[in-house]
Design a protein around this motif. Structure first.
Motif, PDB file in Angstrom:
ATOM      1  N   GLU A 102      -4.028  13.557   5.452  1.00 15.88           N
ATOM      2  CA  GLU A 102      -2.922  13.700   6.398  1.00 15.88           C
ATOM      3  C   GLU A 102      -1.657  12.981   5.916  1.00 15.88           C
ATOM      4  OE1 GLU A 102      -4.426  12.128  10.044  1.00 15.88           O
ATOM      5  OE2 GLU A 102      -6.194  13.417   9.988  1.00 15.88           O
ATOM      6  N   CYS A 103      -1.673  12.517   4.686  1.00 12.33           N
ATOM      7  CA  CYS A 103      -0.568  11.750   4.111  1.00 12.33           C
ATOM      8  C   CYS A 103       0.713  12.592   4.081  1.00 12.33           C
ATOM      9  CB  CYS A 103      -0.982  11.343   2.696  1.00 12.33           C
ATOM     10  SG  CYS A 103      -0.074   9.990   2.023  1.00 12.33           S
ATOM     11  N   THR A 104       1.791  12.031   4.623  1.00 13.58           N
ATOM     12  CA  THR A 104       3.094  12.708   4.629  1.00 13.58           C
ATOM     13  C   THR A 104       3.942  12.204   3.471  1.00 13.58           C
ATOM     14  OG1 THR A 104       4.150  11.028   5.990  1.00 13.58           O
ATOM     15  CG2 THR A 104       3.011  12.837   7.148  1.00 13.58           C
ATOM     16  N   SER A 105       5.098  12.806   3.273  1.00 11.13           N
ATOM     17  CA  SER A 105       5.986  12.326   2.215  1.00 11.13           C
ATOM     18  C   SER A 105       6.459  10.901   2.508  1.00 11.13           C
ATOM     19  CB  SER A 105       7.160  13.282   2.017  1.00 11.13           C
ATOM     20  OG  SER A 105       7.892  13.419   3.201  1.00 11.13           O
ATOM     21  N   ASP A 106       6.630  10.546   3.784  1.00 11.23           N
ATOM     22  CA  ASP A 106       6.999   9.168   4.132  1.00 11.23           C
ATOM     23  C   ASP A 106       5.873   8.198   3.774  1.00 11.23           C
ATOM     24  OD1 ASP A 106       9.529   9.768   5.040  1.00 11.23           O
ATOM     25  OD2 ASP A 106       8.928   9.916   7.144  1.00 11.23           O
ATOM     26  N   ASP A 107       4.624   8.620   3.980  1.00  6.83           N
ATOM     27  CA  ASP A 107       3.484   7.792   3.584  1.00  6.83           C
ATOM     28  C   ASP A 107       3.482   7.592   2.067  1.00  6.83           C
ATOM     29  OD1 ASP A 107       2.473   7.542   6.185  1.00  6.83           O
ATOM     30  OD2 ASP A 107       1.238   9.345   5.984  1.00  6.83           O
ATOM     31  N   LEU A 108       3.810   8.658   1.328  1.00  4.21           N
ATOM     32  CA  LEU A 108       3.851   8.562  -0.129  1.00  4.21           C
ATOM     33  C   LEU A 108       4.919   7.574  -0.584  1.00  4.21           C
ATOM     34  CD1 LEU A 108       3.340  12.275  -1.216  1.00  4.21           C
ATOM     35  CD2 LEU A 108       1.729  10.387  -1.439  1.00  4.21           C
ATOM     36  N   VAL A 109       6.049   7.573   0.097  1.00  8.41           N
ATOM     37  CA  VAL A 109       7.115   6.611  -0.227  1.00  8.41           C
ATOM     38  C   VAL A 109       6.595   5.196  -0.035  1.00  8.41           C
ATOM     39  CG1 VAL A 109       9.375   5.739   0.476  1.00  8.41           C
ATOM     40  CG2 VAL A 109       9.009   8.192   0.286  1.00  8.41           C
ATOM     41  N   ASP A 110       5.923   4.963   1.085  1.00  9.40           N
ATOM     42  CA  ASP A 110       5.356   3.646   1.370  1.00  9.40           C
ATOM     43  C   ASP A 110       4.336   3.255   0.295  1.00  9.40           C
ATOM     44  OD1 ASP A 110       4.745   1.262   2.742  1.00  9.40           O
ATOM     45  OD2 ASP A 110       3.190   2.252   3.912  1.00  9.40           O
ATOM     46  N   LEU A 111       3.432   4.166  -0.035  1.00  9.28           N
ATOM     47  CA  LEU A 111       2.410   3.883  -1.043  1.00  9.28           C
ATOM     48  C   LEU A 111       3.018   3.670  -2.427  1.00  9.28           C
ATOM     49  CD1 LEU A 111      -0.418   6.351   0.038  1.00  9.28           C
ATOM     50  CD2 LEU A 111      -0.406   3.851   0.260  1.00  9.28           C
ATOM     51  N   PHE A 112       4.088   4.391  -2.724  1.00 15.03           N
ATOM     52  CA  PHE A 112       4.774   4.207  -3.995  1.00 15.03           C
ATOM     53  C   PHE A 112       5.317   2.784  -4.087  1.00 15.03           C
ATOM     54  CE2 PHE A 112       8.549   4.495  -6.736  1.00 15.03           C
ATOM     55  CZ  PHE A 112       7.991   5.064  -7.873  1.00 15.03           C
ATOM     56  N   GLY A 113       5.871   2.290  -2.984  1.00 16.43           N
ATOM     57  CA  GLY A 113       6.368   0.917  -2.941  1.00 16.43           C
ATOM     58  C   GLY A 113       5.251  -0.095  -3.135  1.00 16.43           C
ATOM     59  N   VAL A 114       4.107   0.144  -2.489  1.00 19.40           N
ATOM     60  CA  VAL A 114       2.949  -0.753  -2.631  1.00 19.40           C
ATOM     61  C   VAL A 114       2.467  -0.742  -4.080  1.00 19.40           C
ATOM     62  CG1 VAL A 114       0.533  -1.117  -1.977  1.00 19.40           C
ATOM     63  CG2 VAL A 114       2.230  -0.553  -0.224  1.00 19.40           C
ATOM     64  N   SER A 115       2.383   0.445  -4.669  1.00 11.89           N
ATOM     65  CA  SER A 115       1.946   0.582  -6.054  1.00 11.89           C
ATOM     66  C   SER A 115       2.873  -0.200  -6.985  1.00 11.89           C
ATOM     67  CB  SER A 115       1.929   2.064  -6.434  1.00 11.89           C
ATOM     68  OG  SER A 115       1.673   2.234  -7.805  1.00 11.89           O
ATOM     69  N   ASN A 116       4.167  -0.068  -6.791  1.00 11.22           N
ATOM     70  CA  ASN A 116       5.127  -0.802  -7.620  1.00 11.22           C
ATOM     71  C   ASN A 116       4.991  -2.304  -7.425  1.00 11.22           C
ATOM     72  OD1 ASN A 116       6.258   1.334  -8.969  1.00 11.22           O
ATOM     73  ND2 ASN A 116       7.942   1.584  -7.538  1.00 11.22           N
ATOM     74  N   ALA A 117       4.800  -2.735  -6.180  1.00 16.66           N
ATOM     75  CA  ALA A 117       4.651  -4.166  -5.909  1.00 16.66           C
ATOM     76  C   ALA A 117       3.427  -4.722  -6.640  1.00 16.66           C
ATOM     77  CB  ALA A 117       4.530  -4.406  -4.403  1.00 16.66           C
ATOM     78  N   ILE A 118       2.341  -3.983  -6.630  1.00 17.71           N
ATOM     79  CA  ILE A 118       1.118  -4.427  -7.312  1.00 17.71           C
ATOM     80  C   ILE A 118       1.357  -4.490  -8.818  1.00 17.71           C
ATOM     81  CG2 ILE A 118      -1.262  -3.776  -7.873  1.00 17.71           C
ATOM     82  CD1 ILE A 118      -1.412  -2.674  -4.943  1.00 17.71           C
ATOM     83  N   ARG A 119       2.042  -3.495  -9.350  1.00 18.60           N
ATOM     84  CA  ARG A 119       2.348  -3.488 -10.788  1.00 18.60           C
ATOM     85  C   ARG A 119       3.238  -4.676 -11.176  1.00 18.60           C
ATOM     86  NH1 ARG A 119       0.069   0.810 -12.034  1.00 18.60           N
ATOM     87  NH2 ARG A 119       0.422   2.911 -11.426  1.00 18.60           N
ATOM     88  N   GLN A 120       4.041  -5.127 -10.237  1.00 18.10           N
ATOM     89  CA  GLN A 120       4.946  -6.247 -10.517  1.00 18.10           C
ATOM     90  C   GLN A 120       4.313  -7.599 -10.188  1.00 18.10           C
ATOM     91  OE1 GLN A 120       8.589  -5.329  -8.472  1.00 18.10           O
ATOM     92  NE2 GLN A 120       8.957  -3.507  -9.715  1.00 18.10           N
ATOM     93  N   GLY A 121       3.020  -7.602  -9.871  1.00 22.37           N
ATOM     94  CA  GLY A 121       2.315  -8.862  -9.718  1.00 22.37           C
ATOM     95  C   GLY A 121       1.774  -9.176  -8.335  1.00 22.37           C
TER      96      GLY A 121
END
Length: 148
Positions: A102-121
């Motif tokens: 049920e993931c929306t494009s807004d959810d993907l934006v949020d998850l993209f931010g989480v993914s980047n945060a994890i990659r940055q430490g």
């Protein structure tokens, strides 16, 4: 032209309480950070709200991946990305509060931010409960429904 004078304390808040800055580079970074936030706030206050919303919508669409790829293929890529970090589909579902299907494009934006945060430490456990898993799981988008 707009002028504004600000006073910046040479202190940063930490988990262990305030830390006084002594190094000039740290002080300069603190001043630049506060000045940047103040300037951004002033700009946002002056821009018409409709223009801000258009800009934010464009940013969300860009981050989520415009219509070049479908939401389902972007979702599958996001699942693979998190899988490689040891985050399972069930962890993603719990974070989102609904099925990954049920993931929306807004959810993907949020998850993209989480993914980047994890990659940055950032630590995975800050976002996902029970994130002990170190090896990527074999869960794919096709197996999402089976896991739920």
């Amino acid at each position: 032209m707009s002028k504004r004078q600000i006073t910046v304390a040479h202190i940063v808040d930490t988990r262990n309480g305030p830390k006084y800055l002594k190094d000039q580079a740290d002080i300069d970074n603190r001043i630049a950070n506060v000045a940047s936030k103040q300037m951004r706030g002033r700009i946002m206050a002056l821009l018409p709200k409709a223009l801000v919303e258009i800009g934010l919508r464009e940013c969300r669409e860009t981050i989520a991946g415009r219509s070049e790829a479908s939401v389902s293929s972007n979702r599958a890529a996001m699942v693979r990305d998190f899988n490689s970090m040891g985050v399972t589909v069930s962890m993603l579902s719990k974070y989102l509060g609904h099925s990954v299907d049920e993931c929306t494009s807004d959810d993907l934006v949020d998850l993209f931010g989480v993914s980047n945060a994890i990659r940055q430490g950032a630590k995975i456990k800050n976002y996902f409960e029970g994130a002990i898993q170190l090896e990527p799981s074999t869960t794919s988008l096709k197996n999402i429904k089976k896991e739920q």
